[in-house]
Design a protein around this motif. Structure first.
Motif, PDB file in Angstrom:
ATOM      1  N   ILE A 143       0.858  -1.180   0.000  1.00 34.71           N
ATOM      2  CA  ILE A 143       0.000   0.000   0.000  1.00 34.71           C
ATOM      3  C   ILE A 143       0.893   1.228   0.000  1.00 34.71           C
ATOM      4  N   ALA A 144       0.694   2.081  -0.995  1.00 28.90           N
ATOM      5  CA  ALA A 144       1.458   3.326  -1.124  1.00 28.90           C
ATOM      6  C   ALA A 144       2.968   3.056  -1.111  1.00 28.90           C
ATOM      7  N   LYS A 165      -3.604   6.749  -6.305  1.00 30.80           N
ATOM      8  CA  LYS A 165      -3.118   7.163  -7.628  1.00 30.80           C
ATOM      9  C   LYS A 165      -4.014   8.254  -8.202  1.00 30.80           C
ATOM     10  N   GLU A 166      -5.346   8.094  -8.068  1.00 31.64           N
ATOM     11  CA  GLU A 166      -6.282   9.117  -8.545  1.00 31.64           C
ATOM     12  C   GLU A 166      -6.052  10.442  -7.824  1.00 31.64           C
ATOM     13  N   ALA A 208      -2.112  18.353  -6.268  1.00 33.79           N
ATOM     14  CA  ALA A 208      -0.674  18.598  -6.210  1.00 33.79           C
ATOM     15  C   ALA A 208      -0.086  18.065  -4.909  1.00 33.79           C
ATOM     16  N   VAL A 209      -0.571  16.920  -4.471  1.00 29.51           N
ATOM     17  CA  VAL A 209      -0.096  16.317  -3.227  1.00 29.51           C
ATOM     18  C   VAL A 209       0.848  15.181  -3.585  1.00 29.51           C
ATOM     19  N   ARG A 210       2.006  15.196  -3.013  1.00 30.03           N
ATOM     20  CA  ARG A 210       2.984  14.144  -3.294  1.00 30.03           C
ATOM     21  C   ARG A 210       3.326  13.332  -2.051  1.00 30.03           C
ATOM     22  N   LEU A 220      -1.750  11.634   1.125  1.00 28.04           N
ATOM     23  CA  LEU A 220      -2.585  10.855   0.207  1.00 28.04           C
ATOM     24  C   LEU A 220      -3.320   9.746   0.942  1.00 28.04           C
ATOM     25  N   LEU A 221      -2.619   9.062   1.845  1.00 25.91           N
ATOM     26  CA  LEU A 221      -3.261   8.013   2.642  1.00 25.91           C
ATOM     27  C   LEU A 221      -4.362   8.590   3.533  1.00 25.91           C
ATOM     28  N   SER A 222      -4.099   9.742   4.134  1.00 22.36           N
ATOM     29  CA  SER A 222      -5.092  10.383   4.992  1.00 22.36           C
ATOM     30  C   SER A 222      -6.336  10.772   4.199  1.00 22.36           C
TER      31      SER A 222
END
Length: 96
Positions: free
Chosen positions: A10-11, A39-40, A46-48, A53-55
């Motif tokens: 995951i991630a 991925k979406e 603009a989040v890397r 992203l998980l949050s």
């Protein structure tokens, strides 16, 4: 059936898990959905940072789960009301 050891990615991080055999497919599918959602989000915003992203992913899934629970509860309440109405009708019918 029994527990098995699997590794879930995951991630871009690997998580070793011990799961029931019958749950393996569900867990792998869930991990796939999480990775697709990450991925979406990564493509659309603009989040890397993977943590961000998980949050965001967890928040979306938790929101969906709460909505589904509320909908199921409302449906259950409606069915319960209909059962009471049917019971009252039957009691009225058979008491004559």
């Amino acid at each position: 059936m029994g527990e098995i050891s699997i590794k879930i990615n995951i991630a871009d991080r690997v998580y070793p898990l011990r799961v029931e055999t019958e749950e393996e497919e569900i867990i792998r599918h869930a991990a796939k959905l999480v990775n697709e959602r990450i991925k979406e989000l990564q493509d659309n915003y603009a989040v890397r940072d993977k943590q961000d992203l998980l949050s965001m992913c967890v928040l979306q899934y938790a929101t969906g789960m709460i909505k589904a629970e509320r909908k199921a509860q409302q449906h259950e309440d409606g069915v319960e009301q209909q059962v009471h109405e049917l019971d009252a009708l039957l009691n009225n019918f058979f008491s004559k």
